[in-house]
Design a protein around this motif. Sequence first.
Motif, PDB file in Angstrom:
ATOM      1  N   TYR A  70      -2.711  11.495   2.602  1.00 11.16           N
ATOM      2  CA  TYR A  70      -3.425  11.436   1.382  1.00 11.16           C
ATOM      3  C   TYR A  70      -5.052  11.938   1.998  1.00 11.16           C
ATOM      4  CZ  TYR A  70      -1.093   9.844  -2.687  1.00 11.16           C
ATOM      5  OH  TYR A  70      -0.071   9.503  -3.810  1.00 11.16           O
ATOM      6  N   ARG A  71      -5.247  12.963   1.347  1.00 12.20           N
ATOM      7  CA  ARG A  71      -6.681  13.381   1.764  1.00 12.20           C
ATOM      8  C   ARG A  71      -7.899  12.606   1.172  1.00 12.20           C
ATOM      9  NH1 ARG A  71      -8.768  19.044  -0.863  1.00 12.20           N
ATOM     10  NH2 ARG A  71     -10.983  19.615   0.436  1.00 12.20           N
ATOM     11  N   HIS A  72      -8.522  12.117   2.203  1.00  7.03           N
ATOM     12  CA  HIS A  72      -9.755  11.410   1.822  1.00  7.03           C
ATOM     13  C   HIS A  72      -9.481   9.855   1.817  1.00  7.03           C
ATOM     14  CE1 HIS A  72     -12.555  14.609   1.157  1.00  7.03           C
ATOM     15  NE2 HIS A  72     -11.813  14.895   0.122  1.00  7.03           N
ATOM     16  N   TYR A  73      -8.065   9.388   1.945  1.00  4.59           N
ATOM     17  CA  TYR A  73      -7.649   8.094   1.872  1.00  4.59           C
ATOM     18  C   TYR A  73      -6.793   8.154   3.184  1.00  4.59           C
ATOM     19  CZ  TYR A  73      -9.470   8.094  -2.559  1.00  4.59           C
ATOM     20  OH  TYR A  73     -10.535   8.345  -3.576  1.00  4.59           O
ATOM     21  N   ASP A  74      -6.844   8.542   4.413  1.00  8.45           N
ATOM     22  CA  ASP A  74      -6.242   8.768   5.432  1.00  8.45           C
ATOM     23  C   ASP A  74      -6.579   8.231   6.800  1.00  8.45           C
ATOM     24  OD1 ASP A  74      -8.038  10.441   5.846  1.00  8.45           O
ATOM     25  OD2 ASP A  74      -6.974  12.153   6.235  1.00  8.45           O
ATOM     26  N   HIS A  75      -7.564   7.304   6.458  1.00  7.17           N
ATOM     27  CA  HIS A  75      -8.373   6.571   7.744  1.00  7.17           C
ATOM     28  C   HIS A  75      -7.316   4.925   7.750  1.00  7.17           C
ATOM     29  CE1 HIS A  75     -11.052   9.648   7.588  1.00  7.17           C
ATOM     30  NE2 HIS A  75     -11.825   9.013   8.228  1.00  7.17           N
ATOM     31  N   GLY A  76      -6.842   4.739   7.034  1.00 10.35           N
ATOM     32  CA  GLY A  76      -6.114   3.333   6.719  1.00 10.35           C
ATOM     33  C   GLY A  76      -6.781   2.168   6.376  1.00 10.35           C
ATOM     34  N   TYR A  77      -7.848   2.608   5.501  1.00  9.52           N
ATOM     35  CA  TYR A  77      -8.818   1.585   4.892  1.00  9.52           C
ATOM     36  C   TYR A  77      -8.393   1.054   3.478  1.00  9.52           C
ATOM     37  CZ  TYR A  77     -12.150   3.104   8.396  1.00  9.52           C
ATOM     38  OH  TYR A  77     -12.854   3.317   9.531  1.00  9.52           O
ATOM     39  N   THR A  78      -7.370   1.839   3.049  1.00  7.83           N
ATOM     40  CA  THR A  78      -6.577   0.924   1.889  1.00  7.83           C
ATOM     41  C   THR A  78      -6.059  -0.317   2.234  1.00  7.83           C
ATOM     42  OG1 THR A  78      -6.235   3.044   0.736  1.00  7.83           O
ATOM     43  CG2 THR A  78      -4.667   1.358   0.062  1.00  7.83           C
ATOM     44  N   ALA A  79      -5.492  -0.227   3.278  1.00  8.31           N
ATOM     45  CA  ALA A  79      -4.633  -1.513   3.787  1.00  8.31           C
ATOM     46  C   ALA A  79      -6.088  -2.733   3.993  1.00  8.31           C
ATOM     47  CB  ALA A  79      -4.267  -1.329   4.952  1.00  8.31           C
ATOM     48  N   VAL A  80      -7.155  -2.198   4.758  1.00  7.95           N
ATOM     49  CA  VAL A  80      -8.302  -3.003   4.967  1.00  7.95           C
ATOM     50  C   VAL A  80      -8.900  -3.396   3.779  1.00  7.95           C
ATOM     51  CG1 VAL A  80     -10.635  -2.918   5.716  1.00  7.95           C
ATOM     52  CG2 VAL A  80      -8.888  -1.754   6.989  1.00  7.95           C
ATOM     53  N   HIS A  81      -9.047  -2.741   2.819  1.00  5.23           N
ATOM     54  CA  HIS A  81      -9.342  -3.251   1.396  1.00  5.23           C
ATOM     55  C   HIS A  81      -8.338  -4.215   0.735  1.00  5.23           C
ATOM     56  CE1 HIS A  81     -11.372  -2.401  -2.643  1.00  5.23           C
ATOM     57  NE2 HIS A  81     -10.215  -2.684  -3.115  1.00  5.23           N
ATOM     58  N   GLU A  82      -6.863  -3.942   0.793  1.00  7.75           N
ATOM     59  CA  GLU A  82      -6.229  -4.973   0.125  1.00  7.75           C
ATOM     60  C   GLU A  82      -5.955  -6.261   0.921  1.00  7.75           C
ATOM     61  OE1 GLU A  82      -5.056  -4.400  -2.684  1.00  7.75           O
ATOM     62  OE2 GLU A  82      -5.823  -2.276  -2.912  1.00  7.75           O
ATOM     63  N   VAL A  83      -5.942  -6.080   2.310  1.00  5.53           N
ATOM     64  CA  VAL A  83      -5.878  -7.353   3.095  1.00  5.53           C
ATOM     65  C   VAL A  83      -7.209  -8.096   2.749  1.00  5.53           C
ATOM     66  CG1 VAL A  83      -6.056  -8.352   5.266  1.00  5.53           C
ATOM     67  CG2 VAL A  83      -4.629  -6.291   4.833  1.00  5.53           C
ATOM     68  N   GLY A  84      -8.409  -7.520   2.102  1.00  8.43           N
ATOM     69  CA  GLY A  84      -9.522  -8.341   1.988  1.00  8.43           C
ATOM     70  C   GLY A  84      -9.445  -9.010   0.617  1.00  8.43           C
ATOM     71  N   HIS A  85      -8.632  -8.550  -0.369  1.00  6.84           N
ATOM     72  CA  HIS A  85      -8.146  -9.460  -1.424  1.00  6.84           C
ATOM     73  C   HIS A  85      -7.391 -10.619  -0.995  1.00  6.84           C
ATOM     74  CE1 HIS A  85      -9.965  -6.731  -4.207  1.00  6.84           C
ATOM     75  NE2 HIS A  85      -9.258  -5.712  -4.045  1.00  6.84           N
ATOM     76  N   TRP A  86      -6.261 -10.389  -0.093  1.00  8.04           N
ATOM     77  CA  TRP A  86      -5.276 -11.261   0.521  1.00  8.04           C
ATOM     78  C   TRP A  86      -6.036 -12.560   1.104  1.00  8.04           C
ATOM     79  CZ3 TRP A  86      -3.780 -12.940   5.414  1.00  8.04           C
ATOM     80  CH2 TRP A  86      -2.595 -13.619   5.443  1.00  8.04           C
ATOM     81  N   LEU A  87      -7.177 -12.073   1.785  1.00  7.70           N
ATOM     82  CA  LEU A  87      -8.122 -13.061   2.327  1.00  7.70           C
ATOM     83  C   LEU A  87      -9.369 -13.674   1.514  1.00  7.70           C
ATOM     84  CD1 LEU A  87      -8.399 -11.155   5.843  1.00  7.70           C
ATOM     85  CD2 LEU A  87      -7.370 -13.477   5.622  1.00  7.70           C
TER      86      LEU A  87
ATOM     87  N   ILE B 164       0.840  -1.222   0.018  1.00  8.08           N
ATOM     88  CA  ILE B 164       0.080   0.113   0.043  1.00  8.08           C
ATOM     89  C   ILE B 164       0.799   1.382  -0.146  1.00  8.08           C
ATOM     90  CG2 ILE B 164      -1.758  -1.140   1.159  1.00  8.08           C
ATOM     91  CD1 ILE B 164      -0.925   0.371   3.700  1.00  8.08           C
ATOM     92  N   ASP B 165       0.211   2.497  -0.367  1.00 11.90           N
ATOM     93  CA  ASP B 165       1.256   3.788  -0.454  1.00 11.90           C
ATOM     94  C   ASP B 165       1.339   4.137   0.993  1.00 11.90           C
ATOM     95  OD1 ASP B 165       1.517   6.594  -0.599  1.00 11.90           O
ATOM     96  OD2 ASP B 165       1.834   5.908  -2.651  1.00 11.90           O
ATOM     97  N   TYR B 166       2.260   4.522   1.369  1.00 13.07           N
ATOM     98  CA  TYR B 166       2.602   4.900   2.862  1.00 13.07           C
ATOM     99  C   TYR B 166       1.812   6.023   3.190  1.00 13.07           C
ATOM    100  CZ  TYR B 166       5.648   8.916   1.737  1.00 13.07           C
ATOM    101  OH  TYR B 166       6.061   9.969   0.970  1.00 13.07           O
ATOM    102  N   ARG B 167       1.421   6.918   2.461  1.00 13.39           N
ATOM    103  CA  ARG B 167       0.386   7.960   2.801  1.00 13.39           C
ATOM    104  C   ARG B 167      -0.825   7.752   2.817  1.00 13.39           C
ATOM    105  NH1 ARG B 167       3.610  10.651  -2.434  1.00 13.39           N
ATOM    106  NH2 ARG B 167       3.076   8.393  -2.764  1.00 13.39           N
ATOM    107  N   SER B 168      -1.445   6.474   2.756  1.00  7.08           N
ATOM    108  CA  SER B 168      -2.650   6.157   2.993  1.00  7.08           C
ATOM    109  C   SER B 168      -3.006   5.174   4.163  1.00  7.08           C
ATOM    110  CB  SER B 168      -2.983   4.978   1.743  1.00  7.08           C
ATOM    111  OG  SER B 168      -2.420   3.817   1.778  1.00  7.08           O
ATOM    112  N   VAL B 169      -1.999   4.889   5.223  1.00  6.15           N
ATOM    113  CA  VAL B 169      -2.209   4.489   6.588  1.00  6.15           C
ATOM    114  C   VAL B 169      -2.996   5.272   7.349  1.00  6.15           C
ATOM    115  CG1 VAL B 169       0.119   3.352   6.192  1.00  6.15           C
ATOM    116  CG2 VAL B 169       0.111   5.351   7.192  1.00  6.15           C
ATOM    117  N   THR B 170      -3.230   4.821   8.439  1.00  8.29           N
ATOM    118  CA  THR B 170      -4.088   5.664   9.578  1.00  8.29           C
ATOM    119  C   THR B 170      -3.305   6.693  10.089  1.00  8.29           C
ATOM    120  OG1 THR B 170      -4.998   3.446  10.378  1.00  8.29           O
ATOM    121  CG2 THR B 170      -5.186   5.379  11.597  1.00  8.29           C
ATOM    122  N   GLY B 171      -4.015   8.014   9.722  1.00 11.67           N
ATOM    123  CA  GLY B 171      -3.371   9.266  10.019  1.00 11.67           C
ATOM    124  C   GLY B 171      -2.519   9.865   8.969  1.00 11.67           C
ATOM    125  N   GLY B 172      -2.318   9.301   7.662  1.00 16.74           N
ATOM    126  CA  GLY B 172      -1.500   9.357   6.766  1.00 16.74           C
ATOM    127  C   GLY B 172      -1.928  10.974   6.049  1.00 16.74           C
TER     128      GLY B 172
END
Length: 400
Positions: A302-319, A292-300
């Motif tokens: 990236y505006r609108h993508y700073d809650h850490g949900y990019t990781a949640v989404h990608e881990v969904g694919h991993w699962l 994931i992009d390091y700026r999309s982590v929790t508190g990152g």
Amino acid sequence: MLSASGEPGAPPPSPHTASATGPTAPASAPEPGGTASAPRAASAPYGSAPVGSGPRAASGGGPITPASDARAAAVVAAGVRPDGSCGPDARRRGVHSYDGTDAARALVGGGVLGIWAPPSLEPPRDPSRDPARDRAALRTSQADTLIAALHRALTGRFGTADEAAIDRAERRAAPIVIPVRFHAIADGYAGRLTRATVERQIATLNDAYSGRRGTGAADTGVRFRLAGYEVTSNPAWFRRPDRYERQMKSALHHGGPGTLNLYTAAVGVKVLGFSTYPQSARDRPTEDGVVIDYRSVTGGEYRHYDHGYTAVHEVGHWLGLFHTFENGCDHPGDHVADTPYEAVPTEGCPRSKDTCWDDGADPLHNFMDYAWDACMREFTPGQGRRIRSSWRAFRTASGN
């Protein structure tokens, strides 16, 4: 500070929650011989008028809308002209196919019209569009192949591919706890995430997968434990994790198919992350993991993508989960029964969205859609069951 490509450039936007104005990401620096991508401005929330197909037969197909000129109407609505050329509002997404082919796809209605082109032939991207969550879009045949592999694995182990029956027989009170090896790739100071930041991201994963982010959200029965954290300074890996993915993962990967290797780097502004599916975990073990992009982590940053949900989404694919808009309005959608069909990905955070005639409003709050982080809050019980089925089939030898 670094631009979205990891090159020196303008400072990234300050973190804050989503608002009516769209995300603005820094312009990426040009590749040798190329041109820089423009900063991303706001995208208009997608309208609520349905443009999808009617009730679907298993074979798919059928009209996009009831009107006699429906195909042209749906194509124009999606920004693709009836002759197949792309208009300025075409909803193009960067994708990475299961066989490793990069392409661009315009999704129209139920997927009746699909336009594929290699990246070198892709028309200029509309800078007003949000970045794609990831590159994990699949062709229908690829999704079907992954599901068939899941059913074969379940049948071989449990004597049946009935996921609900297996879940009733095998589910236990204690959750599945997944060890996480967190790899922060850096270039000097850029990308050097602190342990506190990493721990906040792990907490976000636990909240999302336990159903604590929204009323009515399902507890998937999965939890995450930080098992290791390291910072690796490598400018090439940091700036181009897609190009050096295999090299990076081969050097840093730890554990077996049941260990989540999560990498952060400057993925970019066109996509925010990418992931492998569990079906390939044992055949290509060192490539298994999430980037994931390091700026999309929790508190990152990236505006609108700073809650850490990019990781949640990608881990969904991993699962084992697909996008909620998989197959558009056509059967079987994302292969999960309780996620309504969705013609196109959600952009921004619309108040409502309904792009298919049947099966209810679009699941715009689902973690496997493309909405802004502030709009995301849930997995469904069916997605939780699919996660547990995929875990038993591909990521553990003993079952959970």
